[in-house]
Design a protein around this motif. Sequence first.
Motif, PDB file in Angstrom:
ATOM      1  N   VAL A 177      36.232  38.506  59.205  1.00  0.00           N
ATOM      2  CA  VAL A 177      36.409  38.772  58.559  1.00  0.00           C
ATOM      3  C   VAL A 177      35.620  38.037  57.108  1.00  0.00           C
ATOM      4  N   ASP A 178      34.864  38.250  56.719  1.00  0.00           N
ATOM      5  CA  ASP A 178      33.598  37.100  55.719  1.00  0.00           C
ATOM      6  C   ASP A 178      33.957  37.567  53.920  1.00  0.00           C
ATOM      7  N   GLU A 179      34.654  36.277  53.700  1.00  0.00           N
ATOM      8  CA  GLU A 179      34.803  36.568  51.915  1.00  0.00           C
ATOM      9  C   GLU A 179      33.626  35.689  50.998  1.00  0.00           C
ATOM     10  N   SER A 180      32.808  35.325  51.509  1.00  0.00           N
ATOM     11  CA  SER A 180      31.419  34.222  51.280  1.00  0.00           C
ATOM     12  C   SER A 180      30.509  35.747  50.158  1.00  0.00           C
ATOM     13  N   ASP A 181      30.316  36.972  50.900  1.00  0.00           N
ATOM     14  CA  ASP A 181      29.082  37.526  50.216  1.00  0.00           C
ATOM     15  C   ASP A 181      29.922  38.035  50.183  1.00  0.00           C
ATOM     16  N   GLY A 182      31.656  38.988  49.579  1.00  0.00           N
ATOM     17  CA  GLY A 182      32.029  39.725  48.996  1.00  0.00           C
ATOM     18  C   GLY A 182      31.892  41.375  50.282  1.00  0.00           C
ATOM     19  N   SER A 183      31.225  40.694  51.816  1.00  0.00           N
ATOM     20  CA  SER A 183      31.576  41.215  52.650  1.00  0.00           C
ATOM     21  C   SER A 183      32.522  42.419  53.121  1.00  0.00           C
ATOM     22  N   ILE A 184      33.584  41.135  52.304  1.00  0.00           N
ATOM     23  CA  ILE A 184      35.095  41.896  52.813  1.00  0.00           C
ATOM     24  C   ILE A 184      35.406  43.269  52.803  1.00  0.00           C
ATOM     25  N   ALA A 185      34.977  43.227  51.297  1.00  0.00           N
ATOM     26  CA  ALA A 185      35.745  44.831  51.175  1.00  0.00           C
ATOM     27  C   ALA A 185      35.493  46.400  52.225  1.00  0.00           C
ATOM     28  N   LEU A 186      34.283  45.702  52.866  1.00  0.00           N
ATOM     29  CA  LEU A 186      34.102  47.088  54.253  1.00  0.00           C
ATOM     30  C   LEU A 186      34.442  47.187  55.645  1.00  0.00           C
ATOM     31  N   TYR A 187      35.718  46.264  55.544  1.00  0.00           N
ATOM     32  CA  TYR A 187      36.290  46.562  57.073  1.00  0.00           C
ATOM     33  C   TYR A 187      37.327  46.930  56.465  1.00  0.00           C
ATOM     34  N   HIS A 188      38.488  47.959  57.281  1.00  0.00           N
ATOM     35  CA  HIS A 188      39.285  48.617  57.095  1.00  0.00           C
ATOM     36  C   HIS A 188      40.471  48.021  58.569  1.00  0.00           C
ATOM     37  N   PRO A 189      40.954  46.903  58.835  1.00  0.00           N
ATOM     38  CA  PRO A 189      42.115  46.944  59.718  1.00  0.00           C
ATOM     39  C   PRO A 189      42.894  47.390  59.457  1.00  0.00           C
ATOM     40  N   LYS A 190      44.100  47.824  61.259  1.00  0.00           N
ATOM     41  CA  LYS A 190      45.081  47.748  61.438  1.00  0.00           C
ATOM     42  C   LYS A 190      45.915  47.053  61.252  1.00  0.00           C
ATOM     43  N   ILE A 191      45.150  46.193  61.253  1.00  0.00           N
ATOM     44  CA  ILE A 191      46.358  44.470  61.465  1.00  0.00           C
ATOM     45  C   ILE A 191      45.297  42.973  60.870  1.00  0.00           C
ATOM     46  N   ALA A 192      45.361  42.917  59.781  1.00  0.00           N
ATOM     47  CA  ALA A 192      45.494  42.447  58.214  1.00  0.00           C
ATOM     48  C   ALA A 192      45.729  40.976  58.529  1.00  0.00           C
ATOM     49  N   VAL A 193      44.729  39.150  58.818  1.00  0.00           N
ATOM     50  CA  VAL A 193      45.483  38.608  58.707  1.00  0.00           C
ATOM     51  C   VAL A 193      44.625  37.545  57.499  1.00  0.00           C
ATOM     52  N   LEU A 194      45.790  36.952  57.020  1.00  0.00           N
ATOM     53  CA  LEU A 194      45.146  36.099  55.581  1.00  0.00           C
ATOM     54  C   LEU A 194      46.029  35.002  55.378  1.00  0.00           C
ATOM     55  N   ASN A 195      44.871  33.922  56.308  1.00  0.00           N
ATOM     56  CA  ASN A 195      44.775  32.418  56.830  1.00  0.00           C
ATOM     57  C   ASN A 195      45.806  31.740  55.305  1.00  0.00           C
ATOM     58  N   VAL A 232      43.853  31.126  50.881  1.00  0.00           N
ATOM     59  CA  VAL A 232      43.003  31.431  50.030  1.00  0.00           C
ATOM     60  C   VAL A 232      43.044  30.240  49.194  1.00  0.00           C
ATOM     61  N   SER A 233      41.421  29.963  48.930  1.00  0.00           N
ATOM     62  CA  SER A 233      41.388  28.405  47.751  1.00  0.00           C
ATOM     63  C   SER A 233      39.693  28.767  47.850  1.00  0.00           C
ATOM     64  N   LEU A 234      39.244  27.537  46.305  1.00  0.00           N
ATOM     65  CA  LEU A 234      37.739  27.496  46.687  1.00  0.00           C
ATOM     66  C   LEU A 234      36.656  27.858  47.631  1.00  0.00           C
ATOM     67  N   ASP A 235      35.818  27.810  47.680  1.00  0.00           N
ATOM     68  CA  ASP A 235      34.639  28.177  48.403  1.00  0.00           C
ATOM     69  C   ASP A 235      33.561  28.269  47.961  1.00  0.00           C
ATOM     70  N   HIS A 236      33.006  29.819  48.216  1.00  0.00           N
ATOM     71  CA  HIS A 236      31.621  30.740  47.905  1.00  0.00           C
ATOM     72  C   HIS A 236      31.755  31.067  46.805  1.00  0.00           C
ATOM     73  N   LYS A 237      33.070  31.716  46.132  1.00  0.00           N
ATOM     74  CA  LYS A 237      33.277  32.262  45.028  1.00  0.00           C
ATOM     75  C   LYS A 237      34.490  31.881  44.105  1.00  0.00           C
ATOM     76  N   SER A 238      34.462  32.308  42.631  1.00  0.00           N
ATOM     77  CA  SER A 238      35.750  32.035  41.185  1.00  0.00           C
ATOM     78  C   SER A 238      37.064  32.940  42.254  1.00  0.00           C
ATOM     79  N   LEU A 239      38.243  31.786  41.886  1.00  0.00           N
ATOM     80  CA  LEU A 239      39.510  32.378  42.769  1.00  0.00           C
ATOM     81  C   LEU A 239      40.182  34.083  42.217  1.00  0.00           C
TER      82      LEU A 239
END
Length: 463
Positions: A172-190, A192-199
């Motif tokens: 799921v992509d954070e670069s355009d904010g679309s991560i907000a659309l997803y409702h996972p049962k299992i979420a993985v967070l690898n 968090v660092s600077l790329d397309h948006k501010s921290l």
Amino acid sequence: METRKSYFFVGVGGSGMMPLAMILAGRGDQVAGSDRALDSGALPAKFADLTAKSVALFPQDGSGISSADQIVVASAAVEATVPDIVAAEAVGAARLSRAELLSQLFNAGVLPIGVAGTSGKSTVTGMIGWILHACGRDPTVMNGAVMKNFVAPQAPFASALVGQGEAFVSEVDESDGSIALYHPKIAVLNNVSLDHKSLEELRALFGTFAGRAVTTVVNVGDAESAALAMSLPRDRLVTFAIDASADLRAENLLPEPFAIGFDLVKGGERHKVRLSVPGRHNVSNALAALGAVRAAGVPLAEAITAIAGFVGLKRRFELVGEAGGVAVIDDFGHNPDKIAATLETLHAFPGRLLVLFQPHGYGPLKVMRRELVAMFAERLAAGDVLVLPDPVYQGGTVNREVTSADIVAEIAATGAQAAHIADRAGAAAHLVALARPGDRIVVMGARDDTLSLLAGDMLGQLS
């Protein structure tokens, strides 16, 4: 979602669009599309594969959109003036962004597994997909990269897998904010660092995503992710880290040029793990995948056996070949963390690095300017050579406030060997001319599938 809908993808050959089109076609929907690369004659094998999967292809001139019953799917990068978008408006066709459509499919799944983070998403998604497949769970997998385990004559661009099991695995992509659309049962967070948006924006996006899951698998070896983990209930959390306290911990790393081994510690248990992909970053990726599949019900011993067979993704530290004692590696590195991980992996073994880095856009270059310069200044070893061509440009208006020449000037001021050669072919030829036995040429960048062709061309020139 019910089948037999009619979708038209504007930019169907894109790394995020093609697997989504393949999943829909595999489920029985009617799928068509257009692409600038198709019109220019680029990447013919990719479009031949789409045709073989019953995806109808049209010029990007509006001719493929003729009915209000079609659902037109386009990324945010597609301008309103593109003829297909004009045609969609004219016939009253419904519009969806890629992320909107993918999130609908994902959220409708019985076991949606979402992989997030600034770096490593595609690899972790591929690892999870392979483990579930190897363990008989028959998952559906949506990836932004070709998964080499699933490549076959009938599936040369295997960035998607259509299964009948409960799991729907997707990055799921954070670069355009679309991560907000997803409702996972299992979420993985690898990470968090600077790329397309501010921290600040990233913390909010990743935090909301992780908070929705039944189980969240978090890299507490990453400071930002660890801070986010502290806000989550402990009984919904699985932590992992390298050489640090966590539910899943990696110790005693044993790197090889194109593989790595480690000890996996879980409570009082200790397991030997060997990956067929290299680098410390892939140990972290493996921990994330193992945590996710355990949450999905796969026994740890089975998952460890399966992950040993994961052979990686196209354009993720991919050895293209070797000629005249010079290795050519194709890599997706495009932000400071990804590039640093690749350079660290390569520097664990002898040999000079000749790096061609094509920035993936003027906007990201501006956002990452300071961090990119600092990373290259720190990570380039004495003797290494860095060349930057101009950034990817795929049409439309764009602010060119920060250029490759600006980045190179600041890197060179630190004493590193860096050059700006605007033309990509010229940049490649420059590195080929410099290469000598023992060197490693690394082609880096995102949003441009032709970089793989460039890496192949460089290998050919060396031959």
